[in-house]
Scaffold this motif. Structure first.
Motif, short mmCIF file in Angstrom:
data_model
loop_
_atom_site.label_atom_id
_atom_site.label_comp_id
_atom_site.label_asym_id
_atom_site.label_seq_id
_atom_site.Cartn_x
_atom_site.Cartn_y
_atom_site.Cartn_z
N PHE A 265 0.84 -1.20 0.00
CA PHE A 265 0.00 0.00 0.00
C PHE A 265 0.88 1.26 0.00
N GLU A 266 1.93 1.24 0.84
CA GLU A 266 2.84 2.39 0.92
C GLU A 266 3.55 2.61 -0.42
N LEU A 267 4.04 1.54 -1.01
CA LEU A 267 4.78 1.68 -2.28
C LEU A 267 3.86 2.13 -3.41
N PHE A 268 2.64 1.60 -3.44
CA PHE A 268 1.70 2.04 -4.49
C PHE A 268 1.39 3.55 -4.34
N ASN A 270 3.30 5.86 -3.11
CA ASN A 270 4.46 6.65 -3.56
C ASN A 270 4.58 6.65 -5.07
N SER A 271 4.38 5.48 -5.68
CA SER A 271 4.48 5.40 -7.15
C SER A 271 3.40 6.24 -7.81
N MET A 272 2.18 6.14 -7.28
CA MET A 272 1.08 6.91 -7.87
C MET A 272 1.33 8.41 -7.75
N ARG A 273 1.84 8.81 -6.57
CA ARG A 273 2.10 10.25 -6.36
C ARG A 273 3.15 10.73 -7.36
N ALA A 274 4.23 9.95 -7.54
CA ALA A 274 5.30 10.34 -8.46
C ALA A 274 4.78 10.41 -9.89
N ILE A 275 4.00 9.40 -10.30
CA ILE A 275 3.49 9.36 -11.69
C ILE A 275 2.56 10.54 -11.95
N GLY A 308 9.39 9.57 -12.90
CA GLY A 308 10.41 10.61 -12.97
C GLY A 308 11.60 10.37 -12.06
N GLY A 309 11.44 9.48 -11.09
CA GLY A 309 12.58 9.09 -10.27
C GLY A 309 13.07 10.19 -9.33
N ILE A 310 14.08 9.80 -8.53
CA ILE A 310 14.64 10.70 -7.50
C ILE A 310 16.16 10.71 -7.66
N PRO A 311 16.81 11.87 -7.51
CA PRO A 311 18.27 11.89 -7.56
C PRO A 311 18.86 11.09 -6.39
N GLY A 341 3.17 10.87 2.59
CA GLY A 341 3.34 10.32 3.93
C GLY A 341 3.68 11.45 4.88
N TYR A 342 2.98 11.53 6.01
CA TYR A 342 3.38 12.52 7.02
C TYR A 342 3.96 11.79 8.19
N GLY A 343 4.19 10.50 8.00
CA GLY A 343 4.64 9.74 9.16
C GLY A 343 5.84 8.94 8.77
N TYR A 344 5.70 7.68 8.95
CA TYR A 344 6.86 6.81 8.80
C TYR A 344 6.54 5.65 7.88
N GLY A 345 5.70 5.91 6.88
CA GLY A 345 5.23 4.82 6.03
C GLY A 345 6.33 3.98 5.42
N LEU A 346 7.32 4.65 4.80
CA LEU A 346 8.36 3.88 4.12
C LEU A 346 9.33 3.20 5.09
N PRO A 347 9.87 3.91 6.10
CA PRO A 347 10.77 3.24 7.04
C PRO A 347 10.08 2.08 7.78
N VAL A 348 8.80 2.25 8.12
CA VAL A 348 8.09 1.15 8.82
C VAL A 348 7.86 -0.02 7.86
C1 LIG Z 1 9.19 8.94 4.95
S1 LIG Z 1 7.60 8.61 4.47
O1 LIG Z 1 7.42 7.21 4.37
O2 LIG Z 1 6.67 9.26 5.34
N1 LIG Z 1 7.39 9.19 2.98
C2 LIG Z 1 8.26 8.66 1.93
C3 LIG Z 1 7.68 8.96 0.57
C4 LIG Z 1 7.39 10.46 0.43
O3 LIG Z 1 6.64 10.65 -0.73
C5 LIG Z 1 7.29 10.50 -1.95
C6 LIG Z 1 6.63 9.80 -2.93
C7 LIG Z 1 7.22 9.62 -4.16
C8 LIG Z 1 8.49 10.13 -4.41
C9 LIG Z 1 9.13 9.87 -5.70
C10 LIG Z 1 9.58 10.78 -6.65
C11 LIG Z 1 9.51 12.25 -6.65
O4 LIG Z 1 8.84 12.85 -5.83
N2 LIG Z 1 10.24 12.85 -7.58
C12 LIG Z 1 10.23 14.30 -7.70
C13 LIG Z 1 11.16 14.92 -6.68
C14 LIG Z 1 12.54 14.33 -6.87
C15 LIG Z 1 13.52 15.03 -5.94
C16 LIG Z 1 13.52 16.52 -6.26
C17 LIG Z 1 14.60 17.17 -5.41
O5 LIG Z 1 14.32 17.50 -4.24
O6 LIG Z 1 15.70 17.21 -5.92
C18 LIG Z 1 12.14 17.09 -5.97
C19 LIG Z 1 11.13 16.40 -6.89
N3 LIG Z 1 10.12 10.10 -7.68
O7 LIG Z 1 10.04 8.79 -7.40
C20 LIG Z 1 9.43 8.63 -6.22
C21 LIG Z 1 9.14 7.33 -5.60
C22 LIG Z 1 9.48 7.13 -4.28
C23 LIG Z 1 9.21 5.90 -3.71
CL1 LIG Z 1 9.64 5.59 -2.05
C24 LIG Z 1 8.62 4.88 -4.43
O8 LIG Z 1 8.35 3.71 -3.83
C25 LIG Z 1 8.26 5.09 -5.77
C26 LIG Z 1 8.54 6.32 -6.35
O9 LIG Z 1 8.23 6.57 -7.65
C27 LIG Z 1 9.16 10.83 -3.43
C28 LIG Z 1 8.56 11.03 -2.18
C29 LIG Z 1 6.50 10.95 1.56
C30 LIG Z 1 7.16 10.63 2.90
#
Ligand SMILES: CS(=O)(=O)N1CCC(Oc2ccc(-c3c(C(=O)NC[C@H]4CC[C@H](C(=O)O)CC4)noc3-c3cc(Cl)c(O)cc3O)cc2)CC1
Length: 402
Positions: A265-268, A270-275, A308-311, A341-348
């Motif tokens: 659920f947590e991974l979906f 995050n993926s949906m938010r990024a997409i 779009g991924g993350i650096p 996530g405003y909490g600890y979804g991914l680390p948990v």
């Molecule tokens: C601690 S927590 O559990 O509470 N929680 C962790 C999760 C976070 O929310 C998210 C969600 C998605 C993303 C995300 C991005 C993204 O956002 N890119 C764009 C930014 C890339 C950096 C860029 C910059 O800062 O340089 C500024 C834009 N791209 O790929 C993903 C991604 C991440 C996970 Cl983990 C995944 O499983 C699948 C994904 O596609 C990042 C953060 C809330 C907090």
């Protein structure tokens, strides 16, 4: 008493031991199972509580003095005392019933502890400058504290669900309702499903995350699921078994479905938010692809998105408790991103994967998308609890870090 019980190391159980424990009871009757569980838990629960309470007492003063951390500390002390009352009692129906109800009381007392601890971290962030050493301390402690909590809830759930704690009427109703077979499916052993069909949990977690995505973005990415069952690879060629293989090829695992659901659920989300954010100006959204594979040792669930991924420089932050701790949005905040996530979804989620010696890892390609892989032990006798142990090494970590 705290010092006495903190001298003992917690005793990890494997998923197979949790299952065998209940199967054994089928032979000698439920009361034998209940007695054995009681004898084990009235020592093991104080050991696990005492081990983590000793670490709470080693936290930096600034954090320990936060009101919410004080609440958590008192809750643990109260629960420790609750269990202590059974230390030397005779084993009879009355004490077994009372013990059951005490476990349910403790489980309810601790149900919001993650949020309460997060509130304590927030109180620290808002009242003090947090240096890198303190942040390291908090990361180390919370990984261990939250893993300990997962393990204590597992022990309590296994006992209370097997014994069906509560009034005898409830127990008989539960036995009538659930008995040993659920609509012909294999029966659950407490919170463990001996034949958990992974793809079903994947689809369930996707649908729940999609609901939130549709609510906020008015659209959501599709899901493509595949599986590769290496277990049957060798006899795939023999077509006479093909029909049987079709049925067998659903990849199943002896696991805790609620843990797997939490991770997916947590991974979906995050993926949906990024997409949805990365393709906000498009009308089409790339599907999320999930592959479930089974090998000799591991079962893997790989979730791939083109969000779009993350650096690499930002990757570590995702698992940081301090980085993600932010005030929970107020109900009136209409613009809350439900997927954030405003909490600890991914680390948990990573703790749930690691709890039975699996893992959760992220591989991101900046500018393209992210793969998240959940690794699970394929064999239940290798899926042992991974438990934090309070000893000189862990104490030294806090001392050197301060
Ligand atoms: C601690 S927590 O559990 O509470 N929680 C962790 C999760 C976070 O929310 C998210 C969600 C998605 C993303 C995300 C991005 C993204 O956002 N890119 C764009 C930014 C890339 C950096 C860029 C910059 O800062 O340089 C500024 C834009 N791209 O790929 C993903 C991604 C991440 C996970 Cl983990 C995944 O499983 C699948 C994904 O596609 C990042 C953060 C809330 C907090």
């Amino acid at each position: 008493m705290l010092d006495f019980y903190s001298q003992f190391n917690p005793s990890p159980l494997s998923i197979k031991q949790f299952i065998d424990f209940e199967n054994e009871s089928n032979v000698s009757g439920l009361s034998a199972c209940e007695r054995k569980s009681f004898i084990f838990l009235r020592k093991e629960l104080p050991v696990r509580l005492a081990n983590i309470m000793k670490e709470i007492h080693l936290l930096p003063e600034n954090l320990l003095n936060m009101p919410s951390v004080g609440i958590v500390n008192n809750m643990y002390a109260t629960s420790f005392e609750d269990i202590m009352q059974f230390e030397k009692v005779d084993v009879n129906e009355t004490t077994l019933d009372k013990f059951c109800q005490t476990l349910v009381k403790i489980r309810n007392r601790h149900k919001d502890i993650v949020e309460t601890m997060a509130q304590g971290v927030l109180e620290l962030k808002e009242s003090h400058d947090v240096d890198a050493q303190t942040e390291n301390n908090i990361q180390y402690f919370l990984d261990r504290f939250l893993m300990s909590r997962i393990s204590i809830r597992m022990l309590i759930n296994q006992h209370s669900k097997l014994i069906v704690c509560g009034s005898k009427e409830e127990s008989s109703v539960a036995a009538l309702l659930f008995g040993n077979e659920l609509n012909g499916h294999s029966r659950h052993v407490g919170s463990i499903d001996p034949s958990c069909e992974i793809i079903s949990v994947v689809k369930d977690a996707y649908e729940k995350a999609r609901l939130l995505c549709d609510q906020y973005y008015l659209a959501s990415p599709e899901l493509i699921v595949q599986q590769h069952n290496g277990k049957f690879e060798k006899i795939l060629s023999n077509s006479s078994f093909f029909a049987e293989l079709e049925r067998c090829s659903q990849i199943r695992i002896v696991y805790v479905p609620s843990h797997l659901f939490h991770m997916l659920f947590e991974l979906f989300k995050n993926s949906m938010r990024a997409i949805m954010e990365h393709h906000s100006s498009n009308a089409e959204y790339p599907a999320i692809e999930v592959i479930v594979s089974r090998g000799k040792e591991d079962i893997c669930v790989k979730m791939s998105d083109r969000g779009g991924g993350i650096p690499r420089s930002q990757m570590d932050h995702l698992f940081k408790y301090m980085y993600s701790t932010a005030p929970r949005p107020t109900k009136t905040d209409a613009h809350t991103v439900p997927l954030a996530g405003y909490g600890y979804g991914l680390p948990v989620s990573r703790l749930y994967a690691r709890y039975f010696h699996g893992d959760l890892v992220l591989q991101s390609c900046d500018g393209y998308g992210t793969d998240a892989i959940i690794y699970l032990k394929a064999l239940s006798n290798e899926a042992n609890e991974l438990l934090p142990i309070f000893n000189k090494t862990s104490s030294k970590f806090y001392r050197t870090q301060v």
